[in-house]
Scaffold this motif. Structure first.
Motif, PDB file in Angstrom:
ATOM      1  N   GLU A  63       0.826  -1.214   0.000  1.00 29.49           N
ATOM      2  CA  GLU A  63       0.000   0.000   0.000  1.00 29.49           C
ATOM      3  C   GLU A  63       0.856   1.259   0.000  1.00 29.49           C
ATOM      4  O   GLU A  63       0.501   2.268  -0.612  1.00 29.49           O
ATOM      5  N   ASN A  64       1.988   1.194   0.678  1.00 24.93           N
ATOM      6  CA  ASN A  64       2.884   2.340   0.694  1.00 24.93           C
ATOM      7  C   ASN A  64       3.337   2.722  -0.719  1.00 24.93           C
ATOM      8  O   ASN A  64       3.547   3.890  -1.027  1.00 24.93           O
ATOM      9  N   GLN A  65       3.479   1.702  -1.576  1.00 26.23           N
ATOM     10  CA  GLN A  65       3.930   1.985  -2.942  1.00 26.23           C
ATOM     11  C   GLN A  65       2.773   2.405  -3.852  1.00 26.23           C
ATOM     12  O   GLN A  65       2.975   2.676  -5.027  1.00 26.23           O
ATOM     13  N   MET A  81      -0.127  10.281  -1.443  1.00 26.43           N
ATOM     14  CA  MET A  81      -0.269  11.403  -0.509  1.00 26.43           C
ATOM     15  C   MET A  81       0.945  11.575   0.398  1.00 26.43           C
ATOM     16  O   MET A  81       1.161  12.652   0.955  1.00 26.43           O
ATOM     17  N   HIS A  82       1.715  10.501   0.559  1.00 28.81           N
ATOM     18  CA  HIS A  82       2.808  10.581   1.532  1.00 28.81           C
ATOM     19  C   HIS A  82       4.058  11.257   0.972  1.00 28.81           C
ATOM     20  O   HIS A  82       4.961  11.625   1.723  1.00 28.81           O
ATOM     21  N   LEU A  83       4.093  11.455  -0.330  1.00 26.67           N
ATOM     22  CA  LEU A  83       5.345  11.906  -0.962  1.00 26.67           C
ATOM     23  C   LEU A  83       5.911  13.195  -0.369  1.00 26.67           C
ATOM     24  O   LEU A  83       7.080  13.228   0.016  1.00 26.67           O
ATOM     25  N   VAL A 118       6.827  12.150   3.849  1.00 23.28           N
ATOM     26  CA  VAL A 118       7.879  11.161   4.130  1.00 23.28           C
ATOM     27  C   VAL A 118       9.137  11.454   3.296  1.00 23.28           C
ATOM     28  O   VAL A 118      10.258  11.281   3.762  1.00 23.28           O
ATOM     29  N   HIS A 119       8.924  11.938   2.075  1.00 19.08           N
ATOM     30  CA  HIS A 119      10.056  12.155   1.157  1.00 19.08           C
ATOM     31  C   HIS A 119      10.260  13.644   0.885  1.00 19.08           C
ATOM     32  O   HIS A 119      10.546  14.043  -0.235  1.00 19.08           O
ATOM     33  N   TYR A 120      10.070  14.463   1.925  1.00 14.85           N
ATOM     34  CA  TYR A 120      10.097  15.916   1.740  1.00 14.85           C
ATOM     35  C   TYR A 120      11.414  16.412   1.157  1.00 14.85           C
ATOM     36  O   TYR A 120      11.460  17.453   0.500  1.00 14.85           O
ATOM     37  N   GLN A 140      13.158   5.854   4.140  1.00 15.76           N
ATOM     38  CA  GLN A 140      12.237   6.875   4.650  1.00 15.76           C
ATOM     39  C   GLN A 140      10.839   6.273   4.833  1.00 15.76           C
ATOM     40  O   GLN A 140      10.172   6.514   5.834  1.00 15.76           O
ATOM     41  N   ASP A 141      10.408   5.466   3.856  1.00 15.60           N
ATOM     42  CA  ASP A 141       9.099   4.805   3.960  1.00 15.60           C
ATOM     43  C   ASP A 141       9.050   3.845   5.144  1.00 15.60           C
ATOM     44  O   ASP A 141       8.096   3.818   5.916  1.00 15.60           O
ATOM     45  N   LYS A 142      10.105   3.042   5.244  1.00 19.78           N
ATOM     46  CA  LYS A 142      10.129   1.953   6.234  1.00 19.78           C
ATOM     47  C   LYS A 142       9.904   2.482   7.649  1.00 19.78           C
ATOM     48  O   LYS A 142       9.132   1.903   8.432  1.00 19.78           O
TER      49      LYS A 142
HETATM   50 FE   LIG Z   1       7.456   6.293  -0.308  1.00 18.11          FE
END
Ligand SMILES: [Fe+2]
Ligand code: FES
Length: 328
Positions: free
Chosen positions: A151-153, A157-159, A162-164, A280-282
């Motif tokens: 689901e993370n992939q 919305m998280h970009l 989490v990956h600012y 970063q996701d993990k």
């Molecule tokens: Fe990600």
């Protein structure tokens, strides 16, 4: 896990020639080995005689030999030899190890997890990855259920959060759409993130049709591709370990750099970048509760979660078809 599907569970390099390896996948301890010509076999890593780990034994021709009393098992799990009964005596049929059909394709090892059937479907993959592509792979263990890693992939919305400082730079917090569709067991996903200019996010039906290729593909049950450019892709395989662990295999494919040493160097550097992003996701995904995703787990989803909802719905439909109810 959805039964009766091909799962990419290992990279080809994970199973060497000449010795069996014990690997936890699909909630079971499994033993993998290669026979003389190199074909991979997989059975449950528990001897049906008295429970020793077959992986501690050795390979005898095409069979794995249990280290305890020397019983030998072939790739179908059938017992081929009980030394104590004599080579001439056929082993009792009841002495069978649980086996799984195995394929090795595209540099992955796949097992068909479920009931062995006569006409197995082909393994699912991405047709557009031709032979000009080379790749490098990194196995990345996560303390998360495989559904959360998948689901993370699919989560656009998280970009910017989490990956600012990496792929989400630029503060494009508004998620128009996103557009996602399901066809042939594959979710295709188009991303329309933008900066917040005071206008509300557009619903998928407010976005004009496009001829551009999707950025993301996810093929059930466990492979994913990020279509960065025609010549550069990221592929992931989400190998379920057990209810709380997954190995995320990250693989970068490219066909721009083709000279052997340069190619390996380029692939290795690309992989480091993607490992950093996945790290970063993990750190966030491992904190998610409940551990396993499903349709009714008490979350409150919004428009941007569309692709996640599509994944959950189809996964649940496949589980329902297999008679596996949602756990409370
Ligand atoms: Fe990600
Ligand atoms: S426990 Fe494997 S042969 Fe006896």
């Amino acid at each position: 896990m959805i039964p009766n599907q091909w799962y990419a569970v290992l990279d080809s390099h994970d199973v060497p020639s000449g010795r069996p390896v014990s690997i936890m996948r699909m909630g079971e301890r499994l033993v993998f080995w290669r026979d003389g010509p190199g074909k991979v076999a997989c059975v449950r890593d528990t001897c049906p005689h008295r429970g020793a780990a077959l992986s501690l034994g050795r390979i005898c021709e095409s069979n794995v030999e249990c280290p305890f009393h020397g019983f030998q098992f072939d790739s179908s799990g059938k017992c081929r030899l009980v030394p104590a009964l004599g080579r001439i005596t056929p082993p009792p049929k009841v002495l069978a190890a649980r086996s799984y059909p195995v394929r090795e394709a595209h540099g992955w090892i796949w097992i068909f997890w479920g009931e062995a059937i006569d006409n197995l479907p082909p393994v699912p993959y991405f047709d557009d990855l031709d032979r000009l592509f080379s790749y490098a792979t990194f196995p990345y263990p996560w303390n998360a259920h495989y559904t959360r890693v998948i689901e993370n992939q699919l989560d656009v919305m998280h970009l910017p959060f989490v990956h600012y400082n990496t792929i989400g730079r630029g503060g494009r917090t508004i998620v128009d759409g996103p557009i996602s569709s399901l066809e042939d067991e594959t979710i295709s996903l188009w991303v329309y993130n933008r900066k917040d200019d005071g206008t509300p996010a557009r619903r998928p039906d407010e976005i004009p049709p496009t001829h551009r290729a999707p950025q993301i593909y996810f093929r059930f049950p466990n492979i994913w591709q990020n279509n960065i450019s025609p010549d550069f892709r990221i592929v992931a395989a989400f190998a379920p370990v057990d209810e709380k662990r997954t190995v995320l295999y990250l693989r970068t494919y490219q066909r721009t750099v083709r000279l052997p040493i340069l190619r390996e160097l380029f692939n290795g550097i690309a992989l480091i970048g993607n490992w950093y992003i996945a790290r970063q996701d993990k750190s966030v995904v491992e904190t998610q509760e409940p551990k396993r995703s499903d349709l009714h787990i008490g979350e409150h989803l919004v428009g941007g979660d569309g692709p996640v909802i599509l994944y959950r719905r189809h996964r649940r439909a496949l589980l329902d078809a297999a008679g596996i109810p949602e756990k409370p």
